[in-house]
Design a protein around this motif. Structure first.
Motif, PDB file in Angstrom:
ATOM      1  N   SER A  94       0.840  -1.199   0.000  1.00 60.66           N
ATOM      2  CA  SER A  94       0.000   0.000   0.000  1.00 60.66           C
ATOM      3  C   SER A  94       0.870   1.242   0.000  1.00 60.66           C
ATOM      4  O   SER A  94       2.057   1.193   0.368  1.00 60.66           O
ATOM      5  N   VAL A  95       0.274   2.362  -0.411  1.00 61.35           N
ATOM      6  CA  VAL A  95       0.969   3.651  -0.430  1.00 61.35           C
ATOM      7  C   VAL A  95       0.026   4.734   0.079  1.00 61.35           C
ATOM      8  O   VAL A  95      -1.197   4.608  -0.005  1.00 61.35           O
ATOM      9  N   VAL A  96       0.619   5.795   0.613  1.00 58.46           N
ATOM     10  CA  VAL A  96      -0.128   7.018   0.916  1.00 58.46           C
ATOM     11  C   VAL A  96      -0.075   7.898  -0.326  1.00 58.46           C
ATOM     12  O   VAL A  96       1.013   8.159  -0.866  1.00 58.46           O
ATOM     13  N   VAL A  97      -1.219   8.345  -0.790  1.00 58.77           N
ATOM     14  CA  VAL A  97      -1.260   9.261  -1.931  1.00 58.77           C
ATOM     15  C   VAL A  97      -1.715  10.630  -1.432  1.00 58.77           C
ATOM     16  O   VAL A  97      -2.523  10.734  -0.507  1.00 58.77           O
ATOM     17  N   TYR A  98      -1.189  11.677  -2.053  1.00 58.34           N
ATOM     18  CA  TYR A  98      -1.472  13.036  -1.584  1.00 58.34           C
ATOM     19  C   TYR A  98      -1.337  14.022  -2.736  1.00 58.34           C
ATOM     20  O   TYR A  98      -0.805  13.684  -3.805  1.00 58.34           O
ATOM     21  N   ASP A  99      -1.848  15.218  -2.499  1.00 50.54           N
ATOM     22  CA  ASP A  99      -1.770  16.293  -3.489  1.00 50.54           C
ATOM     23  C   ASP A  99      -0.349  16.836  -3.491  1.00 50.54           C
ATOM     24  O   ASP A  99       0.063  17.567  -2.583  1.00 50.54           O
ATOM     25  N   ALA A 100       0.407  16.490  -4.525  1.00 50.99           N
ATOM     26  CA  ALA A 100       1.839  16.802  -4.547  1.00 50.99           C
ATOM     27  C   ALA A 100       2.139  18.261  -4.835  1.00 50.99           C
ATOM     28  O   ALA A 100       3.303  18.673  -4.757  1.00 50.99           O
ATOM     29  N   THR A 101       1.126  19.074  -5.131  1.00 54.73           N
ATOM     30  CA  THR A 101       1.413  20.500  -5.296  1.00 54.73           C
ATOM     31  C   THR A 101       1.950  21.099  -3.996  1.00 54.73           C
ATOM     32  O   THR A 101       2.617  22.139  -4.017  1.00 54.73           O
ATOM     33  N   HIS A 102       1.676  20.429  -2.859  1.00 55.31           N
ATOM     34  CA  HIS A 102       2.121  20.929  -1.552  1.00 55.31           C
ATOM     35  C   HIS A 102       3.482  20.364  -1.145  1.00 55.31           C
ATOM     36  O   HIS A 102       3.957  20.657  -0.042  1.00 55.31           O
ATOM     37  N   ASP A 103       4.095  19.567  -2.009  1.00 65.22           N
ATOM     38  CA  ASP A 103       5.370  18.913  -1.682  1.00 65.22           C
ATOM     39  C   ASP A 103       6.490  19.559  -2.489  1.00 65.22           C
ATOM     40  O   ASP A 103       6.701  19.235  -3.666  1.00 65.22           O
ATOM     41  N   ALA A 104       7.213  20.482  -1.861  1.00 65.72           N
ATOM     42  CA  ALA A 104       8.258  21.221  -2.571  1.00 65.72           C
ATOM     43  C   ALA A 104       9.368  20.312  -3.076  1.00 65.72           C
ATOM     44  O   ALA A 104      10.019  20.615  -4.088  1.00 65.72           O
ATOM     45  N   SER A 105       9.588  19.190  -2.408  1.00 68.96           N
ATOM     46  CA  SER A 105      10.629  18.269  -2.872  1.00 68.96           C
ATOM     47  C   SER A 105      10.232  17.615  -4.192  1.00 68.96           C
ATOM     48  O   SER A 105      11.100  17.178  -4.961  1.00 68.96           O
ATOM     49  N   MET A 106       8.937  17.516  -4.464  1.00 64.81           N
ATOM     50  CA  MET A 106       8.468  16.938  -5.723  1.00 64.81           C
ATOM     51  C   MET A 106       8.273  17.998  -6.804  1.00 64.81           C
ATOM     52  O   MET A 106       8.585  17.779  -7.970  1.00 64.81           O
ATOM     53  N   THR A 107       7.743  19.144  -6.444  1.00 56.16           N
ATOM     54  CA  THR A 107       7.483  20.173  -7.453  1.00 56.16           C
ATOM     55  C   THR A 107       8.772  20.776  -8.007  1.00 56.16           C
ATOM     56  O   THR A 107       8.747  21.401  -9.068  1.00 56.16           O
ATOM     57  N   ALA A 108       9.894  20.566  -7.312  1.00 57.66           N
ATOM     58  CA  ALA A 108      11.189  20.992  -7.862  1.00 57.66           C
ATOM     59  C   ALA A 108      11.449  20.303  -9.190  1.00 57.66           C
ATOM     60  O   ALA A 108      12.092  20.868 -10.089  1.00 57.66           O
ATOM     61  N   TYR A 109      10.936  19.079  -9.321  1.00 60.11           N
ATOM     62  CA  TYR A 109      11.108  18.320 -10.565  1.00 60.11           C
ATOM     63  C   TYR A 109      10.508  19.075 -11.746  1.00 60.11           C
ATOM     64  O   TYR A 109      11.074  19.088 -12.848  1.00 60.11           O
ATOM     65  N   LEU A 110       9.353  19.697 -11.557  1.00 59.53           N
ATOM     66  CA  LEU A 110       8.664  20.389 -12.642  1.00 59.53           C
ATOM     67  C   LEU A 110       9.501  21.545 -13.173  1.00 59.53           C
ATOM     68  O   LEU A 110       9.628  21.729 -14.396  1.00 59.53           O
ATOM     69  N   LEU A 111      10.075  22.318 -12.266  1.00 59.69           N
ATOM     70  CA  LEU A 111      10.902  23.456 -12.683  1.00 59.69           C
ATOM     71  C   LEU A 111      12.159  22.970 -13.395  1.00 59.69           C
ATOM     72  O   LEU A 111      12.554  23.523 -14.429  1.00 59.69           O
ATOM     73  N   ASP A 112      12.785  21.928 -12.871  1.00 62.81           N
ATOM     74  CA  ASP A 112      13.983  21.366 -13.511  1.00 62.81           C
ATOM     75  C   ASP A 112      13.663  20.896 -14.926  1.00 62.81           C
ATOM     76  O   ASP A 112      14.436  21.139 -15.874  1.00 62.81           O
ATOM     77  N   ALA A 113      12.539  20.214 -15.078  1.00 61.70           N
ATOM     78  CA  ALA A 113      12.186  19.647 -16.376  1.00 61.70           C
ATOM     79  C   ALA A 113      11.891  20.736 -17.401  1.00 61.70           C
ATOM     80  O   ALA A 113      12.250  20.614 -18.583  1.00 61.70           O
ATOM     81  N   ILE A 114      11.221  21.838 -16.975  1.00 60.11           N
ATOM     82  CA  ILE A 114      10.974  22.955 -17.888  1.00 60.11           C
ATOM     83  C   ILE A 114      12.300  23.577 -18.316  1.00 60.11           C
ATOM     84  O   ILE A 114      12.509  23.889 -19.498  1.00 60.11           O
ATOM     85  N   ALA A 115      13.202  23.749 -17.364  1.00 59.36           N
ATOM     86  CA  ALA A 115      14.513  24.349 -17.671  1.00 59.36           C
ATOM     87  C   ALA A 115      15.282  23.525 -18.691  1.00 59.36           C
ATOM     88  O   ALA A 115      16.034  24.064 -19.515  1.00 59.36           O
TER      89      ALA A 115
END
Length: 464
Positions: A94-115
């Motif tokens: 099992s896993v805990v799922v959550y709204d990742a917009t609140h997880d700065a460690s994950m949203t860093a990926y989005l900025l890196d990928a755009i760059a």
């Protein structure tokens, strides 16, 4: 163990950005899962189809996954629930799922990928031409939004994630990019976007669809609605003064905003297609306005006493015998869509009405539609603070005077800035403004009944 679809069926309807509130969810299906960060902690983009009362809407969920014993306290508020692990995580039951917009460690990926202009499976990350995106910035979720979720990265960027997905390029990205190409000083510069392919249910074709857009963060910006509301409060504190005599007079800013609006309209007409509406097309537009009024009168009987004047305005538009110039416009223009910076006014949120398909929002319209939207916003700014006040009746004349002064200043600024002179096109402007006011009556009746006096009082003043 609970399936992810079951959790989402409960969670999605509780979110501010969910458009189907008050209607039961008939079915929910995950149409696509895009794994950005595999494993746990992990990050995925889900495209979720929600069926309600015969229609299906798509939503974007930025999903975080963690082991049940590894959810941080600061993410507790974002937890969706515990469910069966997806097939690619067989070592975890099992896993805990959550709204990742609140997880700065994950949203860093989005900025890196755009760059990096990264292609991650079916998700494409792109930086805007000529833009260098800086990484290593921590994100923070802005609160209070209704239809989207915006992340602020440091004091450099905002990433607007579009929650409700319509096939096609989002007009906010399309129009802002077009204005950036001609060097407009009245927009927040676009720095990149995220997109994937979604099947258009009407055509059956796969269509590139915007998931998010990255823009310049405006450090010194103050919301236009806040500035206008402050001006009204100052005037209400000294109701014996005329609007131009109160300390917080807004007319100068309204004039500058009008000029900025005209400049944006000129640039949009320069870089994107324009056309004209024939008299026959104007008659169809007027018929649509009259049809909306007919529905509104049936639902809100208080409108009936003003219906004749409103119908007459729509009929006058339908009887015009000259072509009406049309172009791309903002489409949902009001004081909440503009901010005042140290250097002047900036226009935001060019996506139009999020509840309308992209292809509808891309249709050309008269720039006077935007002018009418802003005029209605001045009326709202003047009147909303009267709701619930015991001295309401004593301040009605003051509210009307403030709204009229700023309406006139905005229109003068719009003409000064090179826009079509609203004073010389009152027939068209009046029809658009009446149509907007009718929409407001319907909206308030359905969602904020205690505010319905605002558009009703405005219609009384406009038609009286």
């Amino acid at each position: 163990m609970t399936r992810l679809e079951e959790l989402l069926t409960t969670w999605i309807p509780t979110q501010r950005w969910f458009a189907g509130k008050g209607v039961a969810v008939d079915a929910l299906r995950i149409e696509a899962t895009h794994v950005l960060v595999p494993g746990v902690p992990g990050l995925r983009i889900l495209v979720v189809a929600v069926a309600q009362n015969g229609r299906t809407d798509r939503y974007q969920v930025l999903l975080g996954l963690r082991a049940p014993d590894a959810i941080a306290d600061e993410l507790a508020h974002a937890v969706i629930g515990v469910c069966d692990s997806p097939a690619d995580l067989r070592d975890l039951p099992s896993v805990v799922v959550y709204d990742a917009t609140h997880d700065a460690s994950m949203t860093a990926y989005l900025l890196d990928a755009i760059a990096e202009d990264r292609d991650d499976g079916a998700v494409r990350f792109r930086s805007a031409p000529g833009s260098t995106v800086h990484t290593g910035l921590r994100s923070l979720v802005l609160t209070g939004e209704q239809s989207n979720t915006t992340l602020v990265y440091g004091e450099e960027y905002v990433l607007k994630t579009f929650r409700r997905l319509w096939p096609g390029r989002n007009p906010d990205l399309e129009l802002t990019s077009a204005l950036a190409r001609v060097g407009s000083e009245y927009i927040a510069r676009p720095h990149g976007w995220i997109e994937t392919d979604v099947v258009d249910p009407e055509t059956g074709r796969t269509t590139p669809t915007t998931l998010a857009m990255l823009q310049q963060y405006l450090r010194s910006a103050t919301d236009g609605w806040v500035l206008a509301a402050t001006s009204v409060r100052d005037l209400y504190a000294s109701p014996d003064l005329l609007p131009g005599e109160a300390g917080g007079d807004f007319a100068g800013e309204a004039h500058r905003l009008g000029a900025a609006t005209a400049a944006v309209h000129r640039d949009l007409a320069r870089v994107l297609p324009t056309d004209v509406l024939s008299p026959e097309a104007q008659a169809r537009l007027a018929d649509d306005m009259a049809a909306r009024l007919h529905v509104a009168v049936a639902e809100v009987p208080e409108l009936a006493s003003h219906a004749r004047t409103l119908y007459a305005a729509f009929e006058a538009l339908g009887n015009m015998d000259a072509d009406l110039p049309v172009q791309r416009v903002h489409g949902d223009y009001h004081l909440g869509q503009v901010v005042r910076t140290d250097s002047g006014w900036v226009l935001l949120d060019f996506e139009g009405e999020p509840a309308v398909p992209v292809r509808e929002r891309q249709k050309l319209s008269s720039p006077l539609r935007d002018v009418a939207g802003m005029l209605r916003s001045f009326d709202y700014a003047a009147r909303y603070q009267l709701v619930g006040r015991t001295d309401n009746s004593a301040l009605v004349a003051t509210a009307r005077a403030w709204a009229q002064r700023n309406r006139e200043a905005f229109c003068e600024g719009y003409a000064f800035g090179g826009g079509v002179d609203p004073e010389k096109h009152q027939m068209v402007l009046r029809a658009f403004e009446y149509d907007k006011a009718v929409y407001e009556v319907m909206y308030e009746a359905r969602h904020r009944p205690h505010w319905i006096s605002i558009p009703l009082d405005s219609i009384m003043a406009l038609t009286g």
